[in-house]
Scaffold this active site. Structure first.
Site, PDB file in Angstrom:
ATOM      1  N   ALA A  10      -1.322   6.492  -0.732  1.00  0.00           N
ATOM      2  CA  ALA A  10      -1.858   6.912   0.785  1.00  0.00           C
ATOM      3  C   ALA A  10      -1.588   8.194   1.043  1.00  0.00           C
ATOM      4  O   ALA A  10      -2.601   8.913   1.235  1.00  0.00           O
ATOM      5  CB  ALA A  10      -0.830   6.328   1.615  1.00  0.00           C
ATOM      6  N   ALA A  11      -0.205   8.994   0.637  1.00  0.00           N
ATOM      7  CA  ALA A  11      -0.022  10.295   0.807  1.00  0.00           C
ATOM      8  C   ALA A  11      -0.952  11.225  -0.046  1.00  0.00           C
ATOM      9  O   ALA A  11      -1.427  12.394   0.432  1.00  0.00           O
ATOM     10  CB  ALA A  11       1.534  10.747   0.869  1.00  0.00           C
ATOM     11  N   ALA A  33      -0.232   6.779 -12.067  1.00  0.00           N
ATOM     12  CA  ALA A  33       0.173   6.032 -13.197  1.00  0.00           C
ATOM     13  C   ALA A  33      -0.540   4.780 -13.197  1.00  0.00           C
ATOM     14  O   ALA A  33      -0.536   4.077 -14.135  1.00  0.00           O
ATOM     15  CB  ALA A  33       1.685   5.830 -13.235  1.00  0.00           C
ATOM     16  N   SER A  38      -5.217   4.724  -4.293  1.00  0.00           N
ATOM     17  CA  SER A  38      -5.758   4.490  -2.955  1.00  0.00           C
ATOM     18  C   SER A  38      -5.697   3.281  -2.670  1.00  0.00           C
ATOM     19  O   SER A  38      -6.543   2.396  -2.074  1.00  0.00           O
ATOM     20  CB  SER A  38      -7.285   5.060  -2.631  1.00  0.00           C
ATOM     21  OG  SER A  38      -7.478   5.341  -1.551  1.00  0.00           O
ATOM     22  N   CYS A  42       0.049  -2.520   1.985  1.00  0.00           N
ATOM     23  CA  CYS A  42       0.351  -3.434   2.968  1.00  0.00           C
ATOM     24  C   CYS A  42      -0.417  -4.620   2.905  1.00  0.00           C
ATOM     25  O   CYS A  42       0.036  -5.382   3.478  1.00  0.00           O
ATOM     26  CB  CYS A  42       0.181  -2.821   4.230  1.00  0.00           C
ATOM     27  SG  CYS A  42       0.840  -1.022   4.453  1.00  0.00           S
ATOM     28  N   VAL A  79       2.899  11.634 -14.715  1.00  0.00           N
ATOM     29  CA  VAL A  79       3.571  12.810 -14.930  1.00  0.00           C
ATOM     30  C   VAL A  79       4.823  12.766 -15.334  1.00  0.00           C
ATOM     31  O   VAL A  79       5.606  12.160 -14.561  1.00  0.00           O
ATOM     32  CB  VAL A  79       3.259  13.824 -13.691  1.00  0.00           C
ATOM     33  CG1 VAL A  79       4.099  15.056 -14.014  1.00  0.00           C
ATOM     34  CG2 VAL A  79       2.152  14.059 -13.315  1.00  0.00           C
ATOM     35  N   ASP A 284       6.186   8.163   0.722  1.00  0.00           N
ATOM     36  CA  ASP A 284       7.297   7.471   0.656  1.00  0.00           C
ATOM     37  C   ASP A 284       8.365   7.992  -0.339  1.00  0.00           C
ATOM     38  O   ASP A 284       9.643   7.720  -0.101  1.00  0.00           O
ATOM     39  CB  ASP A 284       6.892   6.028  -0.082  1.00  0.00           C
ATOM     40  CG  ASP A 284       6.151   5.110   0.895  1.00  0.00           C
ATOM     41  OD1 ASP A 284       6.105   5.683   1.985  1.00  0.00           O
ATOM     42  OD2 ASP A 284       5.830   4.348   0.367  1.00  0.00           O
ATOM     43  N   ASN A 306       0.240   8.509   4.943  1.00  0.00           N
ATOM     44  CA  ASN A 306      -0.950   9.115   5.475  1.00  0.00           C
ATOM     45  C   ASN A 306      -1.130  10.381   6.332  1.00  0.00           C
ATOM     46  O   ASN A 306      -1.815  11.246   6.101  1.00  0.00           O
ATOM     47  CB  ASN A 306      -1.869   7.843   6.152  1.00  0.00           C
ATOM     48  CG  ASN A 306      -3.330   7.989   6.062  1.00  0.00           C
ATOM     49  OD1 ASN A 306      -3.746   9.158   6.379  1.00  0.00           O
ATOM     50  ND2 ASN A 306      -4.064   6.836   5.667  1.00  0.00           N
ATOM     51  N   TYR A 436      -3.772  -2.966  33.877  1.00  0.00           N
ATOM     52  CA  TYR A 436      -3.765  -4.151  34.345  1.00  0.00           C
ATOM     53  C   TYR A 436      -4.908  -4.937  34.736  1.00  0.00           C
ATOM     54  O   TYR A 436      -5.771  -4.528  35.359  1.00  0.00           O
ATOM     55  CB  TYR A 436      -2.660  -4.479  35.350  1.00  0.00           C
ATOM     56  CG  TYR A 436      -2.631  -6.110  36.050  1.00  0.00           C
ATOM     57  CD1 TYR A 436      -2.601  -6.882  35.177  1.00  0.00           C
ATOM     58  CD2 TYR A 436      -3.250  -6.152  37.253  1.00  0.00           C
ATOM     59  CE1 TYR A 436      -2.513  -8.257  35.815  1.00  0.00           C
ATOM     60  CE2 TYR A 436      -3.243  -7.210  37.892  1.00  0.00           C
ATOM     61  CZ  TYR A 436      -2.898  -8.204  37.114  1.00  0.00           C
ATOM     62  OH  TYR A 436      -2.781  -9.593  37.650  1.00  0.00           O
TER      63      TYR A 436
END
Lengths: 458, 458
Positions: A10-11, A33, A38, A42, A79, A284, A306, A436
């Site tokens: 995500a990031a 890796a 992407s 979740c 990496v 994360d 994100n 409401y």
């Protein structure tokens, strides 16, 4: 200018895309890796039941799609070393095993989080898996198809464990769930945890709390067949999914001299800069600030990742002197929601216990309200607990449980989260002008009702 | 101490109950001209279809129930004169016709709002009704049962007209709706209005916009049989419900010297004090402040009335020198939501046009997002428009439309309303920490998505 992004979920993908859009002449490479970038992590639990039909549904963009936008995404590339002084990287092509060097002008670290493995004998048996990556889901599904286990064990009663329990049961397995703490949904207060626990049992999950798994036992072919609990009992299980938590993936960064914060994740400032020049961190693997306490916090969630990716990606490609255009990521509230069977369960801010641990004098109220006007058909009860600070009346947190269909727990939490962001008090919430009409809630929203009770107590 | 409350719907009954709870030795009487107090007026349209089965369902508390709490509610009693100097009232018992005098130490005026009647010939024919009170619903239902009209006409395309159209159609009538303006849902922007108009027609409502009713035509027995429009066309209609708006019921107050504000409703300060000593006003008869513009506003809605009643009821019974305990009602945002067939339609704050009229430089974005993660089944599109101020980036308003079931328009509006209350900017909203899980929304909430686009434009 060359930007390298380490980690492409995500990031990382957000940072890369955002950077390229901000600076079209940018050269940008993302190293990932895992075999896909992407990934909507979740959604992984829902693959197990078939609610999400195909693994491809969870890959929101392929490397080819990124290439069209001028973003190079190299999957199956890990990496392995970072030289922040020389601005070089050692990268392993996991297909060929080849190690090669790359260089960067700016670097975003978005290595994410990894599953905590159970430190018990037998945890590496075939049939015992975490659920963190798409490849984990592949392994679980493959194991289930090939060996057709009758029963499954989920270890851990956090939201991932609960989602996995639901989805394995929906798949037709007998499901047990073991949680070492005295209740599931431990980050919530007891009222919510009890409702969730009762609902799990009602749906047919065998629930074991306050007890640990001591060992996994193999069958004759090296596959898991059972778990032995702390009291000696054996639970038969031909499949085990361990959702006992995650921790930030910071090994590479730490070895390169990137400073970690007190949560164990990478320390960043509001611009998501690390201590090293030209190195940002997002998602994360990075720490943030809990906006209620002002203290460092670690909330590894996809939406937050994100948002952080956007900030890091923008800032990483600013020109010298482009400070005015820098974005800031102020912090997080620990907001979350999950579905477990027919219940929506959410929270934001501090639980009563977390408030106490932060040295705050907390006052709380919990109430049940209908999700529609009482006279309008189809309403479902929704439970809401608000936590506020005595004296100031400042809202500190909220928890809610209601029916997924026709309930409104997610709405109560989003209203509360926005109130926390605006640092509203219960006095504000009492008069809040919410929407409401009879099909959408009681005349006074549960948030207003709870705040009104609390306003007499703070 | 004796408190008198004039008007016993949302604000009045709340003020009385709250005052009695605050000060148990209080003597309190509520005068209510209609036969029932404490009516959930927002539920009236749903009586017409039988969605709400019984009129009693809409009476949340009977006079007997109030009496148990020490609150005297006298229904069918109309206050006809108020002498604010002598602190006396002339009250008409509508059952007996008797006029008598009462006195008060403190007074709360909560006379509500009344339906605007159509100023056209034939508007008083049998079969032409407003829908404001429970007794109006009684008359509509009775007319429909006795005369079994085949077709109905709704005049006015605001939310009440739209709700009535839906419920009359559900009852089996052919329904036409006439709106003099060029579109329905006029307080919304064009994007929303178009979606609502298209949905009405799709559901079988004959829609006439940009044209007025000139006259209602009688059958041979003095009952309505048709409406003649501005272009001479006749629309057959054995039942007409006119929902062309409401205005504050302020005649009594004005005659007694209570000052009105620029909206035509009673002027009050934040404590809901009127210009006269010991006289408060609350609910649909009272003005409030639009918290976005800071200007006087009139938002006659049940939830707001309830909140104002609490403030007025508390303040009305404070002891001398009890200022510290006074409550304040800061104002409103004009938040609202309604259901029309399968659509939920809501707004908060300023529309684009209202912002322009208030002299604000508005920037907007409208987008459609799924109400669940794209890969999670059952999502429905939700449209969200955000309006922000150029330069400052301050959020000014929001509008949303989505499916009632599985959509999330009400949630988008409540989040936006809370953001308005906290005076958040689009920059805040971009990083807002809302609750995400695949069954509850896309990874980035529509509010965050829209704010992200807007942040590049403000």
């Amino acid at each position: 200018m060359r930007l390298v992004v380490i980690g492409g979920v995500a990031a990382g993908t957000k940072a890369a895309s955002r950077a390229k859009r901000t600076r079209p002449d940018l050269e940008v490479t993302v190293y990932q890796a895992e075999p896909e970038p992407s990934i909507s992590e979740c959604g992984l639990p829902y693959l197990l039941s078939g609610t999400v039909a195909s693994r491809e549904d969870l890959v929101s963009r392929t490397p080819e799609r990124f290439a069209e936008k001028g973003v190079e995404v190299k999957v199956r590339h890990r990496v392995e070393e970072l030289d922040a002084e020389g601005k070089t990287l050692a990268v392993r092509d996991l297909e060929t095993g080849r190690l090669f060097e790359d260089r960067y002008d700016r670097l975003v670290i978005s290595t994410g989080a990894k599953a905590i493995l159970l430190p018990v004998p037998g945890a590496n048996l075939e049939g015992v898996y975490p659920l963190r990556f798409l490849t984990d889901a592949d392994r679980i599904l493959s194991h289930a198809k090939v060996h057709q286990p009758r029963s499954a064990l989920v270890v851990g009663g956090g939201y991932i464990g609960l989602e996995v329990a639901e989805n394995l049961l929906a798949r037709g397995l007998e499901v047990s769930l073991v949680e070492a703490a005295d209740r599931v949904a431990l980050s919530y207060g007891e009222e919510v945890a009890e409702k969730v626990g009762a609902h799990l049992e009602e749906k047919g999950v065998r629930l074991f709390t306050g007890i640990s798994v001591e060992e996994f036992l193999p069958d004759g072919e090296g596959r898991v067949r059972a778990a032995r609990l702390g009291d000696g009992r054996e639970l038969e299980a031909g499949l085990v999914v361990a959702g006992v938590g995650v921790k930030p993936e910071v090994g590479l960064a730490q070895a390169a001299g990137v400073k970690l914060g007190q949560t164990g994740a990478i320390a960043v400032n509001r611009r998501l800069e690390t201590n090293l020049p030209d190195v940002w961190a997002a998602g994360d693997c990075a720490e943030s600030i809990n906006l209620v306490t002002g203290e460092p916090a670690w909330h590894p969630l996809g939406d937050t990742a994100n948002q952080m990716g956007r900030v890091a990606g923008t800032n990483a490609v600013l020109s010298e002197g482009g400070d005015d255009e820098a974005l800031e990521f102020p912090g997080t509230l620990g907001t979350g929601v999950f579905k477990v069977f027919d219940l929506a369960v959410g929270k934001t801010g501090l639980s009563e216990r977390a408030a106490r641990e932060a040295g705050l004098d907390a006052v709380t109220v919990g109430l049940e309200a209908p999700s529609r006007a009482g006279y309008y058909p189809g309403g479902e009860p929704v439970f809401l607990k608000l936590i506020a600070e005595r004296g100031t009346g400042r809202l500190l947190g909220a928890e809610s449980v209601g029916a997924v269909d026709g309930g409104s727990a997610d709405k109560q939490i989003d209203v509360s989260a926005t109130a926390l962001w605006g640092r509203l008090t219960v006095g504000d919430l009492v008069n809040l002008d919410l929407a409401y009409a009879p099909p959408f809630g009681p005349a006074l929203s549960p948030v207003i009702q709870a705040a009104t009770v609390l306003s007499g107590k703070v």
